[in-house]
Design an enzyme around this catalytic site. Structure first.
Site, PDB file in Angstrom:
ATOM      1  CB  SER A 126      45.719  30.836  42.152  1.00  0.00           C
ATOM      2  OG  SER A 126      46.874  30.717  42.927  1.00  0.00           O
ATOM      3  CG  ASP A 143      46.811  26.966  42.197  1.00  0.00           C
ATOM      4  OD1 ASP A 143      47.205  27.619  43.188  1.00  0.00           O
ATOM      5  OD2 ASP A 143      47.292  27.127  41.062  1.00  0.00           O
ATOM      6  CG  ASP A 184      50.484  28.085  42.441  1.00  0.00           C
ATOM      7  OD1 ASP A 184      49.995  28.589  43.475  1.00  0.00           O
ATOM      8  OD2 ASP A 184      50.395  28.630  41.320  1.00  0.00           O
TER       9      ASP A 184
END
Length: 455
Positions: free
Chosen positions: A107, A249, A251
């Site tokens: 992430s 990533d 998100d």
């Protein structure tokens, strides 16, 4: 099972320094054990299928290869999605009717780190109970899982069509294109780097980009949602309407208004939530947030006849509350925003489209939309400690927290919690002035450092 203590899984999958704590050997074993657990209810007349994606880290290829080898060794077929966002994997698990999905990513963490996130066939992150089952198999003294041969082995193949399916889905979540919108895009040199220009060109937006040239080592390095300062400069120099910063990533989203000011997850939830509520689309007129959301966010919601439910930090806990109580908008100050009408996890690109749609429909500037949220000064200090749980419960630390809260007398708040992924204790406070918040945080942090014997 009252309390599950997990050894490998943190709040967002398995994380570690690639090739040190998160090794290809561990990835292989996670492929075997996780694959076996997640596909045990697959139809018996065909091989189970798992989809695998990754971000742009240099270690992603190594860990992906090892993970896939684990899946293949227990008779699972694999579709390689290539570099793609985490929410795309969650979407494609359902869209392709796969048995499970995996994303290789850490992430927003530095390039040296990496991680492994699992998704069930429903597109949701795994429950603690399922993660515990996988860990029990991982630590079993004997590997009793099947080792098929010949045609019993799984087969891996590339599936580049996944990105196209995902972008097509995203475009259908707003009833208009983005013609007339001028935006700056920061891909964090991560998983959105290739998708961003394609998606926004398809939607007829005018855009400039940064952070879209990954080299395996520059993911999140001075760019992306954790470093929006460079994007703020680009927004001002390019004279665009908004900036959109994604993490490694894809998100999460942090926005920047036309003046270069940060619009964080709290403000994004408020803006989209208010718009949805006015349209009668915000279920129960409620937004689910975590304990990290600012007091100003709650006050803005209340002023416009909305409420919020608080959860522990982590989008999985936000989602759990949304499912339990039937809410359709939730998220975190850090930019994980979940639109339950469309998604099973936080999605930066989806959030960006919803935010731009509000701007286009209302004709308001982003700064105007965000102005209702009067943010209390907030300070967060991360302190490296040997035992983050023990220090959080330390009597001297608890006493100092109580002392500070008494002094605040309700006009402010304190939150002291361990990091879910690192050996850190996080000390956060909010107060009416910067001077007060500095004073409160440093008072608590000093006791934490003293009790933890760190400088």
């Amino acid at each position: 099972m009252s309390e599950i203590k997990l050894k490998y899984f943190g709040t967002d999958g398995v994380r570690g320094i690639a090739n040190e704590t998160l090794t290809p050997e561990l990835a292989f074993r996670l492929g075997r054990t996780g694959g076996a657990i997640l596909t045990r209810h697959a139809e018996s007349d065909k091989k189970p299928v798992v989809i695998v994606g990754r971000d742009t880290r240099i270690s992603g290829d190594m860990l992906q290869q090892a993970m896939i080898a684990g899946f293949l060794s227990v008779g699972i077929d694999v579709l390689r999605l290539g570099v793609i966002t985490t929410p795309a994997v969650a979407f494609l698990v359902q869209n392709l009717e796969a048995d499970a999905g995996v994303q290789i990513t850490a992430s927003h963490n530095p390039a040296a780190d990496n991680g492994i996130k699992f998704f069930g066939k429903d597109g949701f992150k795994l429950s603690d109970e399922l993660e515990y089952e996988i860990e029990q198999l991982l630590d079993s003294p004997e590997d009793t899982l099947p080792r098929p041969s010949a045609n019993g082995l799984g087969v891996a193949s590339n599936y580049p069509e996944g990105a196209l399916k995902y972008m097509s889905f995203l475009q259908k979540t707003i009833p208009t294109d983005l013609s007339g919108m001028q935006v700056a895009l920061d891909g964090a040199n991560g998983a959105t780097s290739d998708l961003l220009p394609r998606l926004f060109a398809d939607l007829n937006a005018d855009f400039v980009t940064m952070g879209t040239e990954p080299n395996g080592l520059n993911i999140n390095d001075g760019v992306g949602s954790t470093h929006p300062e460079a994007l703020a400069d680009l927004v001002k120099s390019s004279e665009v309407q908004a900036g959109l910063a994604f993490d490694g990533d894809g998100d999460r989203l942090i926005a920047v208004d036309e003046n270069g000011d940060i619009v964080d997850g709290d403000k994004i939830m408020y803006i989209t939530g208010k718009f949805m509520n006015e349209q009668g689309r915000l279920k129960h007129s409620t937004v689910v947030s975590t304990v990290m959301s600012n007091i100003g966010f709650y006050k803005a919601l209340a002023a416009h006849d909305m409420t919020s439910v608080k959860t522990a930090v982590g989008d999985r806990y936000v989602m759990a509350e949304m499912i339990k109580s039937g809410y359709n908008l939730g998220g975190e100050q850090s930019g994980h925003i979940i639109f339950r009408d469309w998604a099973t996890t936080g999605d930066g690109l989806l959030t960006a489209l919803q935010l731009l749609y509000v701007m286009k429909e209302t004709g308001q500037k982003l700064s105007e939309l965000a102005a209702d949220v009067q943010v209390y000064p907030q300070k967060l200090v991360n302190i490296a400690v040997a035992d983050k749980v023990a220090i959080q419960k330390n009597p001297a630390v608890l006493a100092k927290i109580a002392e500070v809260e008494a002094e605040m007398a309700g006009d402010g708040r304190v939150l002291v919690r361990p990091s879910g992924t690192e050996s850190l204790l996080r000390v956060m406070a909010e107060a009416p002035t910067t001077e007060l918040v500095e004073k409160y945080v440093e008072a608590i942090a000093a006791v934490v450092r003293d009790q933890a014997n760190v400088s």
